[in-house]
Design a protein around this motif. Structure first.
Motif, PDB file in Angstrom:
ATOM      1  N   ALA A  82       0.697  -1.190   0.071  1.00 45.64           N
ATOM      2  CA  ALA A  82       0.057  -0.048   0.003  1.00 45.64           C
ATOM      3  C   ALA A  82       0.821   1.340   0.025  1.00 45.64           C
ATOM      4  CB  ALA A  82      -0.893   0.113   1.264  1.00 45.64           C
ATOM      5  N   ARG A  83       2.002   1.122   0.753  1.00 42.11           N
ATOM      6  CA  ARG A  83       3.041   2.358   0.870  1.00 42.11           C
ATOM      7  C   ARG A  83       3.582   2.546  -0.681  1.00 42.11           C
ATOM      8  NH1 ARG A  83       4.356   0.057   5.602  1.00 42.11           N
ATOM      9  NH2 ARG A  83       6.103  -0.763   4.688  1.00 42.11           N
ATOM     10  N   GLU A 120       2.922   5.648  -3.486  1.00 44.13           N
ATOM     11  CA  GLU A 120       4.192   6.635  -3.871  1.00 44.13           C
ATOM     12  C   GLU A 120       4.101   6.312  -5.609  1.00 44.13           C
ATOM     13  OE1 GLU A 120       8.893   6.177  -3.560  1.00 44.13           O
ATOM     14  OE2 GLU A 120       7.858   5.085  -1.832  1.00 44.13           O
ATOM     15  N   ILE A 121       3.728   5.314  -6.237  1.00 46.38           N
ATOM     16  CA  ILE A 121       3.301   5.196  -7.576  1.00 46.38           C
ATOM     17  C   ILE A 121       2.212   6.141  -8.035  1.00 46.38           C
ATOM     18  CG2 ILE A 121       2.410   3.496  -9.163  1.00 46.38           C
ATOM     19  CD1 ILE A 121       3.805   1.361  -7.823  1.00 46.38           C
ATOM     20  N   VAL A 122       1.250   6.367  -7.357  1.00 48.03           N
ATOM     21  CA  VAL A 122       0.116   7.223  -7.525  1.00 48.03           C
ATOM     22  C   VAL A 122       0.710   8.792  -7.665  1.00 48.03           C
ATOM     23  CG1 VAL A 122      -2.183   8.176  -6.744  1.00 48.03           C
ATOM     24  CG2 VAL A 122      -1.651   5.858  -6.690  1.00 48.03           C
ATOM     25  N   ALA A 123       1.541   9.077  -6.618  1.00 48.18           N
ATOM     26  CA  ALA A 123       2.236  10.277  -6.585  1.00 48.18           C
ATOM     27  C   ALA A 123       3.181  10.485  -7.828  1.00 48.18           C
ATOM     28  CB  ALA A 123       2.939  10.549  -5.241  1.00 48.18           C
ATOM     29  N   ARG A 124       3.821   9.558  -8.228  1.00 46.27           N
ATOM     30  CA  ARG A 124       5.005   9.773  -9.177  1.00 46.27           C
ATOM     31  C   ARG A 124       4.190   9.866 -10.402  1.00 46.27           C
ATOM     32  NH1 ARG A 124       7.468  10.070  -5.177  1.00 46.27           N
ATOM     33  NH2 ARG A 124       9.870   9.188  -4.823  1.00 46.27           N
ATOM     34  N   GLN A 125       3.135   8.904 -10.790  1.00 44.81           N
ATOM     35  CA  GLN A 125       2.459   8.840 -11.805  1.00 44.81           C
ATOM     36  C   GLN A 125       1.634  10.436 -12.174  1.00 44.81           C
ATOM     37  OE1 GLN A 125      -1.192   8.973 -12.882  1.00 44.81           O
ATOM     38  NE2 GLN A 125      -0.286   9.197 -14.855  1.00 44.81           N
TER      39      GLN A 125
END
Length: 164
Positions: A64-65, A69-74
């Motif tokens: 989940a962490r 992070e992926i959501v933020a970077r994308q």
């Protein structure tokens, strides 16, 4: 750059062998190198590896962490392929938990990947959609869909993906 891709490839090889500890080390190194170089694409791939391997190892909190992070970077990158990877990760880690929401995320990943001709992402998302349907539903009913998936990987020359 090349070093980030090399470590990301090593992470995949270790994951395919089932060595999640080594996969994590390689993926973290790939993410570090990519972040230092400003290579968001490789950084996203390494984070995808980390999220999936955490889920495969049963560490859903870490998965989940990494997902966050992926959501933020994308979001910062705005890449359609990155969006497909984001949705794939959301589906993959939910599929590992048996969460029915996985299907929608994986279908979204396939759609986003196909819109930008990212056949690899579409293939891995389809793979999880089919294996989840076979595992959690009626395996006989899911069987006919495996032929087109095998054809997809064969077209890529990705014989190893057929074994996964």
């Amino acid at each position: 750059g090349a070093a980030g891709y090399a470590y990301e490839a090593l992470a995949n090889a270790a994951s395919f062998r089932g060595d999640l500890a080594a996969a994590g080390l390689y993926a973290r190194r790939a993410a570090e190198i990519a972040a230092a170089a400003g290579d968001v694409e490789v950084e996203l791939l390494a984070l995808v590896d980390l999220a999936c391997d955490a889920a495969y190892g049963g560490d859903h909190a870490a998965a989940a962490r990494y997902e966050a992070e992926i959501v933020a970077r994308q979001a910062a990158a705005g890449s359609r392929t990155g969006q497909a990877w984001r949705d794939y990760v959301r589906g993959e880690i939910r599929a590992e938990r048996g969460d029915p929401q996985a299907t929608q995320y994986l279908a979204d990943a396939v759609r986003a990947a196909e819109e930008v001709d990212s056949g690899f992402v579409a293939g891995v998302a389809r793979h999880t959609l089919l294996t989840s349907a076979a595992r959690d539903g009626d395996p006989v009913a899911a069987l006919p869909a495996f032929g087109p998936l095998l054809d997809h990987w064969h077209g890529f020359g990705a014989v190893r993906m057929q074994e996964r």
